[in-house]
Write an enzyme that holds these catalytic residues in place. Structure first.
Site, PDB file in Angstrom:
ATOM      1  N   ILE A  47       0.832  -0.888  -0.064  1.00  0.00           N
ATOM      2  CA  ILE A  47      -0.142  -0.333  -0.301  1.00  0.00           C
ATOM      3  C   ILE A  47       0.997   1.464  -0.191  1.00  0.00           C
ATOM      4  CG2 ILE A  47      -2.072   1.480   1.542  1.00  0.00           C
ATOM      5  CD1 ILE A  47      -2.702  -1.519   2.448  1.00  0.00           C
ATOM      6  N   PHE A  59       2.166   2.449  -3.606  1.00  0.00           N
ATOM      7  CA  PHE A  59       1.164   2.734  -4.254  1.00  0.00           C
ATOM      8  C   PHE A  59       0.914   3.874  -4.013  1.00  0.00           C
ATOM      9  CE2 PHE A  59       1.768  -1.765  -5.764  1.00  0.00           C
ATOM     10  CZ  PHE A  59       2.268  -1.176  -7.938  1.00  0.00           C
ATOM     11  N   GLU A  60       0.553   4.156  -2.914  1.00  0.00           N
ATOM     12  CA  GLU A  60      -0.282   5.618  -2.189  1.00  0.00           C
ATOM     13  C   GLU A  60       0.832   6.130  -2.044  1.00  0.00           C
ATOM     14  OE1 GLU A  60      -2.966   6.088  -1.473  1.00  0.00           O
ATOM     15  OE2 GLU A  60      -4.031   3.824  -1.988  1.00  0.00           O
ATOM     16  N   GLY A  61       2.235   6.317  -1.943  1.00  0.00           N
ATOM     17  CA  GLY A  61       3.270   7.259  -1.676  1.00  0.00           C
ATOM     18  C   GLY A  61       3.026   8.202  -0.321  1.00  0.00           C
TER      19      GLY A  61
END
Length: 431
Positions: free
Chosen positions: A9, A12-14
């Site tokens: 997570i 991909f969320e940064g």
């Protein structure tokens, strides 16, 4: 969930240190945290991961309550990342959950790849970052525990094209989308699209709100100005310009409502609001002009009455008037002032109940009790007979008892129905 889901997570969320506003008005901070984010907030990497763990509590509860199929750790981690991205509501009505509960994990993994579109600039497109995220989640989902890989040797199992899996390959080319991580507003841009310049703040002195307020103020001052006051220069600008092809005005005088042919009223005050005018005493000349008594008034020449049917010429005077009955044969005179006589419709009294019916029902109930008691007594005290006799005393007694019960039940039913009707009749008579 394990560390695999958390790292998947976070990748991909940064990470966003300061809070930024989303296009829908919400604020986000850290690794996609929106619940407690607010303007001006800052968070470190450790606190951002703590907020992520807090958000994953609801995701874990949703997976444990909605999924009924046993899951391994990798499947649970992949689903956690998938649910965190699409939301709890979308997951509950998605085909992924339906395939999981049907016991088809491979089909559920393929259905995860279909969640790859997003709305960018008012257009729904396939985003390349979502394609990569779904592929990573699918790979983690299909990874078995330990060394439980199933061998698929290519010399024996040669791969062939699956023509039915048309939904796996998108028909649109995935577009690369970049979301800015700096500033207080999230700006989503496509690949190669220039960054829009920031909109300059509107000047309060020359803004559209102030212009609209000035126009409304000028219009109101024009409507409610004093009679001797002339409109100002700003009011004159608001007034509509005359149309070049205007219809010429009617030279005839107009009334207060703009209707031609009538002389306008000199005094706009209604007659019922005017003060009573003082009446002067009649002078001697006025008294001389008036008739002395009623006889002189009757003798004075009278003008033509509007309701008198005077003949048009002398010839018409010689023709006798036709009676009204002949001219209007179908005329019917209705006197509204005459009292209307109300004639009530005749009310037929209900037939009185006969006493013989009640006695009949009582006799039927007594007969039923006699049949029931006699049948039971006969069936229990009768002597046994040969087995060849089909209609024995016990069978006859049983049938008589059953008939007695039927007679008694029917009599009681009709008796209660008659009593209910009698009570309703008495209630109507009291009213």
């Amino acid at each position: 969930m394990s560390r695999t889901a958390i790292e998947l997570i976070k990748r991909f969320e940064g990470y966003r240190r300061t809070a930024a506003q989303l296009p829908d008005g919400r604020w986000t901070i850290g690794h996609g945290h929106t619940l407690t984010a607010r303007q001006g907030a800052e968070v470190s990497t450790e606190d951002a991961e703590a907020l992520l763990l807090y958000d994953l509590i609801a995701v874990s509860h949703a997976l444990n309550e909605a999924v009924y199929t046993p899951l391994i750790q990798n499947q649970f981690d992949a689903l956690a990342s998938f649910v965190f991205n699409i939301g709890l509501d979308n997951f509950h009505r998605s085909g992924v959950l339906r395939r999981l509960n049907e016991g088809a994990p491979i089909l559920a993994a393929c259905a995860m790849e279909l969640w790859r579109k997003a709305d960018v600039g008012g257009e729904r497109i396939v985003v390349d970052a979502l394609v990569r995220r779904r592929a990573s989640e699918k790979a983690v989902f299909l990874t078995p525990e330990g060394d439980a890989w199933v061998p698929a040797p290519s010399p024996i199992l040669k791969p062939l094209l699956d023509g039915d899996a048309q939904g796996v390959v998108p028909q649109q080319t995935p577009v690369e989308v970049i979301a800015s991580m700096e500033g207080e507003a999230v700006v989503v841009l496509r690949e190669g699209e220039p960054t829009p310049p920031p909109a300059p703040p509107e000047d309060d002195a020359e803004g559209p709100a102030k212009s609209a307020a000035e126009a409304v103020t000028a219009r109101l001052s024009t409507l409610f100005q004093e009679p001797d006051e002339e409109p100002s220069h700003a009011e004159a600008e608001v007034q509509p310009r005359p149309h070049p092809e205007r219809i010429p005005e009617d030279p005839r005088p107009q009334d207060d409502f703009g209707l031609p042919g009538f002389t306008p009223l000199e005094d706009p005050v209604p007659f019922f609001l005017r003060a009573p005018e003082p009446q002067d005493e009649p002078s001697e000349a006025d008294e001389a002009d008036e008739p002395a008594d009623e006889e002189d008034q009757e003798a004075a020449p009278r003008g033509r009455d509007l309701f008198d049917t005077a003949p048009a010429n002398d010839a018409a005077e010689a023709v006798p008037a036709e009676p009204e009955e002949a001219r209007y044969p179908s005329r019917l005179v209705i006197d509204d002032s005459a009292p209307y006589e109300f004639i009530a419709p005749p009310v037929q009294p209900l037939p009185a109940p006969t006493q013989g019916g009640v006695l009949t029902l009582v006799a039927l109930a007594v007969l039923g009790l006699i049949f029931f008691g006699g049948g039971i007594f006969w069936a229990t005290n009768a002597r046994p007979v040969a087995s060849s006799v089909w209609l024995g005393p016990r069978l006859v007694g049983g049938l008589a008892g059953i008939a007695g019960v039927g007679f008694f039940v029917v009599a009681i039913y009709f008796l209660l129905d008659r009593l209910g009707r009698a009570s309703e009749r008495r209630a109507r008579q009291r009213r």
